[in-house]
Design a protein around this motif. Structure first.
Motif, PDB file in Angstrom:
ATOM      1  N   GLU A 186       0.842  -1.211   0.000  1.00  0.00           N
ATOM      2  CA  GLU A 186       0.000   0.000   0.000  1.00  0.00           C
ATOM      3  C   GLU A 186       0.875   1.260   0.000  1.00  0.00           C
ATOM      4  O   GLU A 186       0.593   2.227  -0.713  1.00  0.00           O
ATOM      5  CB  GLU A 186      -0.911  -0.033   1.233  1.00  0.00           C
ATOM      6  CG  GLU A 186      -2.049   0.987   1.190  1.00  0.00           C
ATOM      7  CD  GLU A 186      -3.000   0.847   2.389  1.00  0.00           C
ATOM      8  OE1 GLU A 186      -3.074  -0.255   2.993  1.00  0.00           O
ATOM      9  OE2 GLU A 186      -3.668   1.843   2.716  1.00  0.00           O
ATOM     10  N   ALA A 213       1.758   4.248  -3.285  1.00  0.00           N
ATOM     11  CA  ALA A 213       1.450   5.674  -3.131  1.00  0.00           C
ATOM     12  C   ALA A 213       2.154   6.475  -4.215  1.00  0.00           C
ATOM     13  O   ALA A 213       3.305   6.205  -4.552  1.00  0.00           O
ATOM     14  CB  ALA A 213       1.916   6.144  -1.755  1.00  0.00           C
ATOM     15  N   THR A 237      -0.207   8.251   2.882  1.00  0.00           N
ATOM     16  CA  THR A 237      -0.666   6.857   2.947  1.00  0.00           C
ATOM     17  C   THR A 237      -0.424   6.306   4.354  1.00  0.00           C
ATOM     18  O   THR A 237      -1.276   5.618   4.909  1.00  0.00           O
ATOM     19  CB  THR A 237       0.084   5.997   1.905  1.00  0.00           C
ATOM     20  OG1 THR A 237      -0.117   6.598   0.625  1.00  0.00           O
ATOM     21  CG2 THR A 237      -0.432   4.569   1.886  1.00  0.00           C
ATOM     22  N   ARG A 270      -3.028   7.539   6.579  1.00  0.00           N
ATOM     23  CA  ARG A 270      -4.289   6.836   6.320  1.00  0.00           C
ATOM     24  C   ARG A 270      -4.274   5.446   6.979  1.00  0.00           C
ATOM     25  O   ARG A 270      -5.242   5.040   7.620  1.00  0.00           O
ATOM     26  CB  ARG A 270      -4.485   6.703   4.806  1.00  0.00           C
ATOM     27  CG  ARG A 270      -5.861   6.159   4.414  1.00  0.00           C
ATOM     28  CD  ARG A 270      -5.996   6.124   2.897  1.00  0.00           C
ATOM     29  NE  ARG A 270      -5.151   5.085   2.327  1.00  0.00           N
ATOM     30  CZ  ARG A 270      -4.437   5.220   1.201  1.00  0.00           C
ATOM     31  NH1 ARG A 270      -4.449   6.357   0.522  1.00  0.00           N
ATOM     32  NH2 ARG A 270      -3.706   4.222   0.753  1.00  0.00           N
TER      33      ARG A 270
END
Lengths: 294, 221
Positions: free
Chosen positions: A241, A245, A253, A256
């Protein structure tokens, strides 16, 4: 006597703590700025104690700054740099100045820090320091002498839910509870399934558990921690993940991810709160809390 | 168990011998020989190094056990070598250095650093076994000493730096508490590890260590 932090733990609300790293030097402005920024967003602020065995402005001094700025401090106290006389003396001083929450730690090893030739003390260690605080509360010092004026603290410790092997760590966790730990702030966790399994074990004890949330700022940092930091495990999905980004957005990210984890921990009532460590990026802690819907 | 020693940097030895021309080298036939730091071969090698530095070797000898009573005898047997020397270079542990120093009115220069009491696990690989803390806890730790083998000397279990059975300080050092846990578990004695270990008594042995132990049994008659 109850501290505001202890009250928050007992009220059963989802407790949020964060940490302040004192400076190397006496320019306290950035630290004070971080305290100002976070004081209304968290229930208490830890002040680290020569973290990673790097010499800095002392945690005791930092907790006084936290008090002066109207926030609730948690004094981190390691056993690496002080013997039992100095630790007890600092506890008396902390109490006298209204610093009433203490996190008892053994402390990192000297060779990982910036004074590699220093003598490591470790006259006591975390479990013995917890006992020491509880012993001072009986009105006596470790030498068996009466104290003129009693003390009372809200005492915590740490635990590493991702330790490998885990069993000896859990055994020590139990010893810390028996020694009087009321709350635990965990080492960073990233795998909520593993953490749920840890909480299934921890729930049998009457202690409050605040999950450690360390902000990831890049895939590189995540890989580095997996390879080099004992007791930290960042799952591949999170690394992917961060990797996905767009350029310059990895921090976003990371915020988040941290926010999402906190939201899940809170909504599913997995633990009693979180301890957010945004090492060097304290200014984004409010953004993490916003991402968590808090 | 033996005293583990390591040769000092030659620069340091050269510095310590600055101004001294005549040198007598003393090795030790026990621990320093077993550590290959002060045996015949190392003494001969040191002799060549010192000669290359312009020193005059008044004698070389390897005494059987530099720390014990025989050393003064060996010194008497080699009187000339010592009399002619400006300095004595001891390739022995610090105990040997001090025994020689108490015997001779000559500067005794240590060529070795004394590291710890331990054993040789593999050729050239030494581990510390006992720190002589004066308050043995091995009955609760499955015969593995946490005071010695744990980097922080922890008594109540592993710290957060334990990592897949290794210690956070690296060097491939084993985590003492992971080993202790495994052994206690295998023996069904984990209750020993659950027991709270209070702070150690660091005055169990006075410093400097000095003790009078009364004679027991037949010796006491």
């Amino acid at each position: 006597m109850s501290t505001a932090f202890k009250q928050a733990l007992e009220d059963g609300k989802f407790v949020v703590t964060s940490e302040i790293g004192p400076p190397k030097g006496v320019n306290l402005d950035p630290m004070k700025h971080h305290i100002e920024l976070l004081k209304d967003r968290v229930d208490a602020l830890n002040v680290t104690d020569n973290q990673s065995s790097v010499m800095r402005f002392p945690s005791l001094g930092g907790t006084l700054n936290v008090k002066e700025l109207g926030a609730e401090p948690i004094l981190q106290m390691t056993c690496r740099d002080r013997n039992r006389l100095a630790l007890q003396a600092d506890l008396l001083f902390a109490y006298s100045r209204g610093v009433r929450n203490v996190l008892c730690l053994t402390g990192d090893a000297v060779p990982v820090g910036d004074h590699k030739q220093a003598k490591a003390v470790f006259d006591l260690e975390s479990v013995q320091l917890l006992h020491t605080v509880r012993h001072l509360e009986t009105g006596k010092d470790l030498g068996g002498n009466d104290l003129d004026g009693p003390v009372e603290f809200c005492v915590g410790a740490i635990v590493t839910p991702e330790a490998d092997p885990l069993e000896p760590q859990l055994l020590k966790f139990e010893k810390k509870i028996q020694a009087g730990a009321e709350f635990f702030q965990t080492q960073a966790i990233y795998d909520l399934n593993n953490f749920r399994a840890f909480m299934d074990f921890a729930r049998q004890f009457e202690v409050k558990i605040l999950a450690g949330i360390v902000l990831l700022v890049s895939a590189r940092m995540a890989r580095y921690m997996n390879a080099n930091v004992p007791g930290i495990f960042v799952p591949d999905e999170l690394i992917a993940e961060l990797e996905a980004a767009p350029k310059g957005e990895a921090l976003k990210t990371g915020i988040r991810i941290a926010g999402r984890m906190i939201r899940e921990l809170r909504e599913e009532k997995i633990c009693d709160g979180v301890h957010i460590m945004a090492i060097g990026k304290e200014e984004v802690v409010p953004d993490i809390l916003a991402a968590a819907g808090m | 168990m033996k005293t583990i020693t390591r040769l000092k940097d030659m620069d340091k030895i050269e510095n310590s011998l600055a101004g001294d021309t005549g040198v007598c080298i003393v090795g030790c036939g026990t621990c320093a020989t077993m550590c290959r730091t002060g045996g015949q071969e190392q003494v001969a090698s040191m002799k060549r190094s010192l000669q290359a530095l312009g020193k005059v070797l008044t004698g070389t000898l390897v005494v059987p056990t530099a720390c014990d009573e025989l050393s003064p005898q060996a010194v008497r047997d080699h009187k000339h070598a010592f009399d002619d020397a400006d300095a004595v270079l001891a390739m022995t542990c610090a105990f040997g250095v001090q025994t020689l120093a108490s015997t001779l009115m000559r500067p005794v220069i240590p060529a070795l650093d004394t590291l710890f009491l331990g054993k040789e696990q593999a050729v050239g690989s030494y581990s510390e076994i006992c720190m002589q803390c004066g308050e043995c806890v091995l009955e609760d730790t499955a015969g593995i000493c946490p005071v010695t083998a744990c980097h922080k000397g922890l008594l109540n279990g592993p710290c957060g730096g334990t990592n897949k059975g290794k210690c956070e300080i690296g060097n491939d050092t084993d985590c003492a508490w992971a080993m202790i846990y495994n052994r206690l578990q295998a023996m069904g004695r984990l209750d020993r590890m659950r027991k709270y270990q209070p702070p150690k008594n660091y005055q169990a042995v006075s410093k400097p260590g000095k003790v009078q132990i009364p004679l027991q049994g037949s010796e006491a008659q």
